[in-house]
Design a protein around this motif. Sequence first.
Motif, PDB file in Angstrom:
ATOM      1  N   ILE A 155       0.828  -1.211   0.000  1.00  0.00           N
ATOM      2  CA  ILE A 155       0.000   0.000   0.000  1.00  0.00           C
ATOM      3  C   ILE A 155       0.861   1.261   0.000  1.00  0.00           C
ATOM      4  O   ILE A 155       0.601   2.205  -0.761  1.00  0.00           O
ATOM      5  CB  ILE A 155      -0.960  -0.008   1.205  1.00  0.00           C
ATOM      6  N   LEU A 156       1.883   1.288   0.814  1.00  0.00           N
ATOM      7  CA  LEU A 156       2.745   2.473   0.881  1.00  0.00           C
ATOM      8  C   LEU A 156       3.443   2.745  -0.446  1.00  0.00           C
ATOM      9  O   LEU A 156       3.588   3.903  -0.862  1.00  0.00           O
ATOM     10  CB  LEU A 156       3.780   2.302   1.996  1.00  0.00           C
ATOM     11  N   THR A 157       3.841   1.672  -1.133  1.00  0.00           N
ATOM     12  CA  THR A 157       4.483   1.860  -2.446  1.00  0.00           C
ATOM     13  C   THR A 157       3.463   2.323  -3.472  1.00  0.00           C
ATOM     14  O   THR A 157       3.745   3.212  -4.285  1.00  0.00           O
ATOM     15  CB  THR A 157       5.153   0.552  -2.912  1.00  0.00           C
ATOM     16  N   VAL A 158       2.269   1.743  -3.437  1.00  0.00           N
ATOM     17  CA  VAL A 158       1.196   2.168  -4.341  1.00  0.00           C
ATOM     18  C   VAL A 158       0.894   3.653  -4.150  1.00  0.00           C
ATOM     19  O   VAL A 158       0.713   4.399  -5.119  1.00  0.00           O
ATOM     20  CB  VAL A 158      -0.083   1.325  -4.100  1.00  0.00           C
ATOM     21  N   MET A 159       0.851   4.099  -2.904  1.00  0.00           N
ATOM     22  CA  MET A 159       0.491   5.491  -2.614  1.00  0.00           C
ATOM     23  C   MET A 159       1.530   6.498  -3.095  1.00  0.00           C
ATOM     24  O   MET A 159       1.230   7.683  -3.220  1.00  0.00           O
ATOM     25  CB  MET A 159       0.212   5.656  -1.119  1.00  0.00           C
ATOM     26  N   LYS A 160       2.730   6.038  -3.398  1.00  0.00           N
ATOM     27  CA  LYS A 160       3.720   6.938  -4.013  1.00  0.00           C
ATOM     28  C   LYS A 160       3.244   7.380  -5.390  1.00  0.00           C
ATOM     29  O   LYS A 160       3.576   8.468  -5.863  1.00  0.00           O
ATOM     30  CB  LYS A 160       5.063   6.226  -4.172  1.00  0.00           C
ATOM     31  N   TYR A 161       2.480   6.516  -6.045  1.00  0.00           N
ATOM     32  CA  TYR A 161       2.024   6.775  -7.411  1.00  0.00           C
ATOM     33  C   TYR A 161       0.575   7.242  -7.476  1.00  0.00           C
ATOM     34  O   TYR A 161       0.195   7.966  -8.395  1.00  0.00           O
ATOM     35  CB  TYR A 161       2.181   5.509  -8.258  1.00  0.00           C
ATOM     36  N   ASP A 162      -0.238   6.820  -6.515  1.00  0.00           N
ATOM     37  CA  ASP A 162      -1.648   7.225  -6.493  1.00  0.00           C
ATOM     38  C   ASP A 162      -2.108   7.252  -5.034  1.00  0.00           C
ATOM     39  O   ASP A 162      -2.361   6.219  -4.426  1.00  0.00           O
ATOM     40  CB  ASP A 162      -2.502   6.249  -7.301  1.00  0.00           C
ATOM     41  N   LYS A 163      -2.233   8.450  -4.499  1.00  0.00           N
ATOM     42  CA  LYS A 163      -2.597   8.633  -3.085  1.00  0.00           C
ATOM     43  C   LYS A 163      -4.000   8.121  -2.767  1.00  0.00           C
ATOM     44  O   LYS A 163      -4.342   7.906  -1.602  1.00  0.00           O
ATOM     45  CB  LYS A 163      -2.517  10.117  -2.719  1.00  0.00           C
ATOM     46  N   ASN A 164      -4.816   7.965  -3.794  1.00  0.00           N
ATOM     47  CA  ASN A 164      -6.192   7.527  -3.567  1.00  0.00           C
ATOM     48  C   ASN A 164      -6.300   6.022  -3.311  1.00  0.00           C
ATOM     49  O   ASN A 164      -7.292   5.556  -2.737  1.00  0.00           O
ATOM     50  CB  ASN A 164      -7.079   7.887  -4.768  1.00  0.00           C
ATOM     51  N   LEU A 165      -5.321   5.256  -3.754  1.00  0.00           N
ATOM     52  CA  LEU A 165      -5.367   3.797  -3.622  1.00  0.00           C
ATOM     53  C   LEU A 165      -4.736   3.400  -2.291  1.00  0.00           C
ATOM     54  O   LEU A 165      -3.536   3.236  -2.177  1.00  0.00           O
ATOM     55  CB  LEU A 165      -4.660   3.138  -4.809  1.00  0.00           C
ATOM     56  N   ARG A 166      -5.575   3.259  -1.291  1.00  0.00           N
ATOM     57  CA  ARG A 166      -5.092   3.103   0.083  1.00  0.00           C
ATOM     58  C   ARG A 166      -5.403   1.738   0.692  1.00  0.00           C
ATOM     59  O   ARG A 166      -5.202   1.525   1.888  1.00  0.00           O
ATOM     60  CB  ARG A 166      -5.705   4.203   0.953  1.00  0.00           C
ATOM     61  N   SER A 167      -5.900   0.811  -0.121  1.00  0.00           N
ATOM     62  CA  SER A 167      -6.266  -0.495   0.439  1.00  0.00           C
ATOM     63  C   SER A 167      -5.791  -1.623  -0.468  1.00  0.00           C
ATOM     64  O   SER A 167      -5.694  -1.468  -1.692  1.00  0.00           O
ATOM     65  CB  SER A 167      -7.784  -0.581   0.621  1.00  0.00           C
ATOM     66  N   ALA A 168      -5.500  -2.771   0.153  1.00  0.00           N
ATOM     67  CA  ALA A 168      -5.053  -3.948  -0.605  1.00  0.00           C
ATOM     68  C   ALA A 168      -5.413  -5.219   0.152  1.00  0.00           C
ATOM     69  O   ALA A 168      -5.577  -5.214   1.377  1.00  0.00           O
ATOM     70  CB  ALA A 168      -3.538  -3.896  -0.831  1.00  0.00           C
ATOM     71  N   ILE A 169      -5.529  -6.306  -0.604  1.00  0.00           N
ATOM     72  CA  ILE A 169      -5.766  -7.638  -0.034  1.00  0.00           C
ATOM     73  C   ILE A 169      -4.934  -8.632  -0.832  1.00  0.00           C
ATOM     74  O   ILE A 169      -4.686  -8.429  -2.025  1.00  0.00           O
ATOM     75  CB  ILE A 169      -7.271  -8.008  -0.101  1.00  0.00           C
ATOM     76  N   ASN A 170      -4.485  -9.696  -0.178  1.00  0.00           N
ATOM     77  CA  ASN A 170      -3.798 -10.779  -0.895  1.00  0.00           C
ATOM     78  C   ASN A 170      -4.683 -12.028  -0.899  1.00  0.00           C
ATOM     79  O   ASN A 170      -5.317 -12.352   0.106  1.00  0.00           O
ATOM     80  CB  ASN A 170      -2.438 -11.085  -0.261  1.00  0.00           C
ATOM     81  N   LEU A 171      -4.725 -12.690  -2.046  1.00  0.00           N
ATOM     82  CA  LEU A 171      -5.616 -13.832  -2.244  1.00  0.00           C
ATOM     83  C   LEU A 171      -4.876 -15.015  -2.861  1.00  0.00           C
ATOM     84  O   LEU A 171      -3.777 -14.860  -3.396  1.00  0.00           O
ATOM     85  CB  LEU A 171      -6.776 -13.442  -3.172  1.00  0.00           C
ATOM     86  N   LYS A 172      -5.521 -16.143  -2.816  1.00  0.00           N
ATOM     87  CA  LYS A 172      -4.965 -17.356  -3.401  1.00  0.00           C
ATOM     88  C   LYS A 172      -4.934 -17.255  -4.926  1.00  0.00           C
ATOM     89  O   LYS A 172      -5.840 -16.666  -5.542  1.00  0.00           O
ATOM     90  CB  LYS A 172      -5.804 -18.563  -2.975  1.00  0.00           C
ATOM     91  N   TYR A 173      -3.911 -17.841  -5.514  1.00  0.00           N
ATOM     92  CA  TYR A 173      -3.742 -17.835  -6.971  1.00  0.00           C
ATOM     93  C   TYR A 173      -4.534 -18.982  -7.603  1.00  0.00           C
ATOM     94  O   TYR A 173      -4.417 -20.131  -7.184  1.00  0.00           O
ATOM     95  CB  TYR A 173      -2.265 -17.980  -7.321  1.00  0.00           C
ATOM     96  N   TYR A 174      -5.352 -18.648  -8.593  1.00  0.00           N
ATOM     97  CA  TYR A 174      -6.042 -19.640  -9.423  1.00  0.00           C
ATOM     98  C   TYR A 174      -5.877 -19.222 -10.880  1.00  0.00           C
ATOM     99  O   TYR A 174      -6.219 -18.080 -11.247  1.00  0.00           O
ATOM    100  CB  TYR A 174      -7.545 -19.676  -9.134  1.00  0.00           C
ATOM    101  N   THR A 175      -5.408 -20.128 -11.714  1.00  0.00           N
ATOM    102  CA  THR A 175      -5.261 -19.804 -13.139  1.00  0.00           C
ATOM    103  C   THR A 175      -6.588 -19.389 -13.745  1.00  0.00           C
ATOM    104  O   THR A 175      -6.664 -18.417 -14.510  1.00  0.00           O
ATOM    105  CB  THR A 175      -4.701 -21.019 -13.912  1.00  0.00           C
ATOM    106  N   GLU A 176      -7.662 -20.105 -13.393  1.00  0.00           N
ATOM    107  CA  GLU A 176      -8.973 -19.808 -13.982  1.00  0.00           C
ATOM    108  C   GLU A 176      -9.496 -18.436 -13.567  1.00  0.00           C
ATOM    109  O   GLU A 176     -10.266 -17.801 -14.298  1.00  0.00           O
ATOM    110  CB  GLU A 176      -9.998 -20.899 -13.633  1.00  0.00           C
ATOM    111  N   VAL A 177      -9.087 -17.959 -12.411  1.00  0.00           N
ATOM    112  CA  VAL A 177      -9.475 -16.618 -11.973  1.00  0.00           C
ATOM    113  C   VAL A 177      -8.662 -15.564 -12.721  1.00  0.00           C
ATOM    114  O   VAL A 177      -9.219 -14.584 -13.244  1.00  0.00           O
ATOM    115  CB  VAL A 177      -9.276 -16.455 -10.449  1.00  0.00           C
ATOM    116  N   ILE A 178      -7.365 -15.777 -12.803  1.00  0.00           N
ATOM    117  CA  ILE A 178      -6.486 -14.818 -13.480  1.00  0.00           C
ATOM    118  C   ILE A 178      -6.925 -14.613 -14.929  1.00  0.00           C
ATOM    119  O   ILE A 178      -6.903 -13.494 -15.449  1.00  0.00           O
ATOM    120  CB  ILE A 178      -5.014 -15.292 -13.436  1.00  0.00           C
ATOM    121  N   GLU A 179      -7.346 -15.688 -15.574  1.00  0.00           N
ATOM    122  CA  GLU A 179      -7.770 -15.612 -16.982  1.00  0.00           C
ATOM    123  C   GLU A 179      -9.021 -14.757 -17.169  1.00  0.00           C
ATOM    124  O   GLU A 179      -9.276 -14.260 -18.264  1.00  0.00           O
ATOM    125  CB  GLU A 179      -8.023 -17.020 -17.522  1.00  0.00           C
ATOM    126  N   LYS A 180      -9.795 -14.570 -16.110  1.00  0.00           N
ATOM    127  CA  LYS A 180     -11.036 -13.795 -16.204  1.00  0.00           C
ATOM    128  C   LYS A 180     -10.841 -12.322 -15.869  1.00  0.00           C
ATOM    129  O   LYS A 180     -11.743 -11.513 -16.072  1.00  0.00           O
ATOM    130  CB  LYS A 180     -12.089 -14.389 -15.259  1.00  0.00           C
TER     131      LYS A 180
END
Length: 198
Positions: free
Chosen positions: A91-116
């Motif tokens: 989040i802190l690194t993201v906010m260097k580029y866009d102060k409005n983006l202040r939230s993040a979540i990490n999730l499990k990787y699924y190929t079928e999800v990434i493709e969508k």
Amino acid sequence: MPRYYLFSMQDESEREYVLKRLKEAADIFVSNERAYLLVPEIRTNIGYAVSNAANVNDVAAIPGRLTVAFKKVIYCMLPAFGASDHVARIILTVMKYDKNLRSAINLKYYTEVIEKLPSQHICIFNRSSEPKEVKYREHSTMNFMVESCFRKLSKVPTYIVDLGDFGKEPSLFILDKDPVIVVNKSLELVKYISQDIP
């Protein structure tokens, strides 16, 4: 002196709001009966920073992360500032580029999800692109991942896919303005996960 007091009160009010909003987001996540499918082996965390965040103590997260027990997502402690280094650094690194983006979540990787995921809002991060001085420096990969995605796209993407590495689980990060938005975008992905997964 009165002006300093006013700013302090505003800052305190914002920090209280951040904690309240983050708990609301966490509760939405755990209330979904299939949310457990989104939790990786390293578990999930949700972060939310104050608007003038300068370090990890300005980013709230769930102490101990969200975990799974008997196909139910649970968390044991209320959101707190400084509770996550991993998500906070993103989040802190993201906010260097866009102060409005202040939230993040990490999730499990699924190929079928990434493709969508919408191709214009996704960045694929391959750890083989990391310079050695970054790869072997503690707490550097997440910062480098966000920075390299920004260089590639000239913007911060909504979705960052970390393909992982030896001993490093692949994962998906969702970035946005607010943790409730981030959680709702996460839960939308459940429909792409095979119904055969119990």
